[in-house]
Design a protein around this motif. Structure first.
Motif, PDB file in Angstrom:
ATOM      1  N   LYS A   1      51.903  -5.820  21.264  1.00  0.00           N
ATOM      2  CA  LYS A   1      50.602  -6.757  21.956  1.00  0.00           C
ATOM      3  C   LYS A   1      50.561  -6.164  23.513  1.00  0.00           C
ATOM      4  O   LYS A   1      49.393  -5.966  23.942  1.00  0.00           O
ATOM      5  N   SER A   2      51.825  -5.946  23.880  1.00  0.00           N
ATOM      6  CA  SER A   2      51.670  -5.397  25.526  1.00  0.00           C
ATOM      7  C   SER A   2      51.213  -3.920  25.247  1.00  0.00           C
ATOM      8  O   SER A   2      50.668  -3.589  26.349  1.00  0.00           O
TER       9      SER A   2
ATOM     10  N   MET B   1      55.111  -8.957  20.334  1.00  0.00           N
ATOM     11  CA  MET B   1      54.785  -8.911  21.611  1.00  0.00           C
ATOM     12  C   MET B   1      54.828  -7.642  22.248  1.00  0.00           C
ATOM     13  O   MET B   1      54.178  -7.241  22.920  1.00  0.00           O
ATOM     14  N   GLY B   2      55.868  -6.760  21.816  1.00  0.00           N
ATOM     15  CA  GLY B   2      55.819  -5.492  22.295  1.00  0.00           C
ATOM     16  C   GLY B   2      54.472  -4.783  21.746  1.00  0.00           C
ATOM     17  O   GLY B   2      54.102  -4.100  22.784  1.00  0.00           O
TER      18      GLY B   2
ATOM     19  N   GLU C   1      60.612  -5.743  29.021  1.00  0.00           N
ATOM     20  CA  GLU C   1      59.580  -6.657  29.042  1.00  0.00           C
ATOM     21  C   GLU C   1      60.609  -8.044  29.075  1.00  0.00           C
ATOM     22  O   GLU C   1      60.093  -9.184  29.126  1.00  0.00           O
TER      23      GLU C   1
ATOM     24  N   SER D   1      52.414 -15.884  17.526  1.00  0.00           N
ATOM     25  CA  SER D   1      52.806 -14.748  18.251  1.00  0.00           C
ATOM     26  C   SER D   1      52.332 -13.299  17.656  1.00  0.00           C
ATOM     27  O   SER D   1      52.253 -12.370  18.231  1.00  0.00           O
TER      28      SER D   1
ATOM     29  N   ASP E   1      64.654 -12.620  25.749  1.00  0.00           N
ATOM     30  CA  ASP E   1      64.337 -14.140  25.505  1.00  0.00           C
ATOM     31  C   ASP E   1      64.697 -14.767  23.929  1.00  0.00           C
ATOM     32  O   ASP E   1      64.868 -16.258  23.951  1.00  0.00           O
ATOM     33  N   ALA E   2      64.688 -14.050  23.048  1.00  0.00           N
ATOM     34  CA  ALA E   2      65.127 -14.193  21.790  1.00  0.00           C
ATOM     35  C   ALA E   2      66.805 -14.604  21.717  1.00  0.00           C
ATOM     36  O   ALA E   2      67.263 -14.527  20.375  1.00  0.00           O
TER      37      ALA E   2
ATOM     38  N   LYS F   1      59.202 -11.649  16.344  1.00  0.00           N
ATOM     39  CA  LYS F   1      58.274 -12.166  17.496  1.00  0.00           C
ATOM     40  C   LYS F   1      58.441 -11.273  18.461  1.00  0.00           C
ATOM     41  O   LYS F   1      57.353 -10.759  19.225  1.00  0.00           O
ATOM     42  N   ALA F   2      59.314 -10.639  19.058  1.00  0.00           N
ATOM     43  CA  ALA F   2      59.599  -9.798  20.142  1.00  0.00           C
ATOM     44  C   ALA F   2      58.890  -8.596  19.676  1.00  0.00           C
ATOM     45  O   ALA F   2      58.341  -7.983  20.481  1.00  0.00           O
TER      46      ALA F   2
ATOM     47  N   ALA G   1      59.540  -4.053  24.489  1.00  0.00           N
ATOM     48  CA  ALA G   1      59.810  -5.454  24.240  1.00  0.00           C
ATOM     49  C   ALA G   1      61.312  -5.292  24.890  1.00  0.00           C
ATOM     50  O   ALA G   1      61.748  -6.530  25.102  1.00  0.00           O
TER      51      ALA G   1
ATOM     52  N   PHE H   1      61.609  -9.242  25.894  1.00  0.00           N
ATOM     53  CA  PHE H   1      60.928 -10.031  24.850  1.00  0.00           C
ATOM     54  C   PHE H   1      62.181 -10.315  23.705  1.00  0.00           C
ATOM     55  O   PHE H   1      62.559 -11.402  23.362  1.00  0.00           O
TER      56      PHE H   1
END
Length: 336
Positions: free
Chosen positions: A244-245, A241-242, A47, A332, A52-53, A237-238, A44, A49
């Motif tokens: 999920k990646s 996403m981490g 990449e 997300s 981005d937050a 959220k990050a 996270a 994430f």
């Protein structure tokens, strides 16, 4: 009062700001070492994430949940990762502590007893008459009384040997104990690294033997969260996403881990991460509902099981242990 005692530490360690922005620092306290299951958090970072937050995140190793929880409760860290069952007991003993769980990660906890078949341990009942190695701060050991009760174990016949985390698996590998408590993905692969083949290992997952508990969750200092709700939601959220990646490409996620822990074995840590994904994170409940939340009925059952082996000083309240209000609502949390 606990709140007064931690106020100075909190003010000194965490800058309380409003909405998330570029210079919002959110140091993150892990419960354990930089191993495979920690890779999604480094992914996270790499990449973007967290960036981005509007967050700057630095991750620190831990020495168990009993180490991570006070770090967050005192404000030394605004956010961390710890066993929710240990958090329940901490809050019972420190009712004013500003800390709660905000995102479930291990929907199925990795609490396990790991034994060796060659030493006669394959089922819960096999623990009787043998030596069990258990680190006192270990999250799995904390839940062992529930496991023992659910499986009608005669504790008078089990010799419990307090061991340190560094010596736990070596003692089992050397046959000095017949089994140990620990996280399934940690102890098994540590034993494998020490030369104990997987076919000689028995993994008795407590969740498969009557223990209806949740596992590790993201925890937050509630003073920080109230002042920085957008930052907390952005962090969660990050994290999703981490994960999920990492689910899509475990080896890539482990590459991010190896950057921080070059001494680690990439193949072994990828295997460890995959074990956590398959057994603890990507459950049927998470596949259907997304990661992060808890089922109210199951949480109530978990509290009742804890009450059977732990005497709460005050009536336990699920709302005090888990707050879902910071979870993102933009989809997300769905991992596939």
């Amino acid at each position: 009062m606990f709140t007064k005692l931690i106020a100075a530490a909190f003010a000194a360690s965490v800058a309380v700001t409003g909405a998330a922005h570029a210079d919002t620092d959110m140091p993150f306290a892990l419960d354990w070492k930089f191993e495979g299951p920690a890779a999604p958090y480094f992914a996270a970072i790499d990449e973007g994430f967290f960036a981005d937050a509007g967050l700057t995140v630095e991750i620190s190793e831990g020495k168990g949940s009993l180490d991570a929880i006070p770090k967050v409760a005192t404000g030394a860290y605004p956010i961390g990762f710890a066993d929710i069952n240990s958090l329940m007991r901490f809050l019972d003993q420190n009712p004013d502590a500003p800390v709660t769980a905000v995102m479930m990660v291990y929907d199925k906890p990795p609490f396990a007893v790991v034994g060796r078949k060659s030493l006669g341990v394959e089922t819960p009942k096999d623990l009787e008459g043998k030596v069990l190695g258990a680190p006192p701060p270990d999250g799995a050991w904390a839940q062992f009384p529930i496991f023992a009760a659910e499986n009608d174990l005669d504790m008078s016949t089990i010799t419990v040997e307090p061991v340190g985390f560094p010596t736990r698996e070596p003692m089992l590998a050397e046959g000095k104990v017949a089994s140990v408590t620990g996280f399934s993905f940690s102890s098994t692969l540590n034993l494998k690294r020490l030369g104990v083949p997987m076919e000689d290992q028995s993994v008795i997952l407590m969740a498969d033997h009557g223990v209806d508990l949740y596992g590790n969750a993201i925890i937050v200092n509630t003073d920080f969260a109230k002042a920085n709700p957008e930052a907390v939601t952005g962090f969660l959220k990050a994290v999703a996403m981490g994960w999920k990646s990492a689910i899509a490409d475990p080896a890539k996620a482990v590459d991010a881990l190896i950057k921080r822990n070059p001494a680690a074995d990439a193949g072994l840590e990828t295997e460890r991460l995959q074990m956590a994904i398959d057994a603890n994170v990507m459950t049927d409940y998470v596949a259907e509902n997304g990661m992060g939340g808890v089922d109210a009925d199951r949480m109530a059952s978990a509290i009742e099981q804890t009450k059977s082996v732990y005497e709460f000083q005050s009536e336990p309240d699920a709302a005090k242990y888990f707050d879902s209000s910071y979870l993102p609502t933009d989809g997300s949390l769905m991992l596939k």
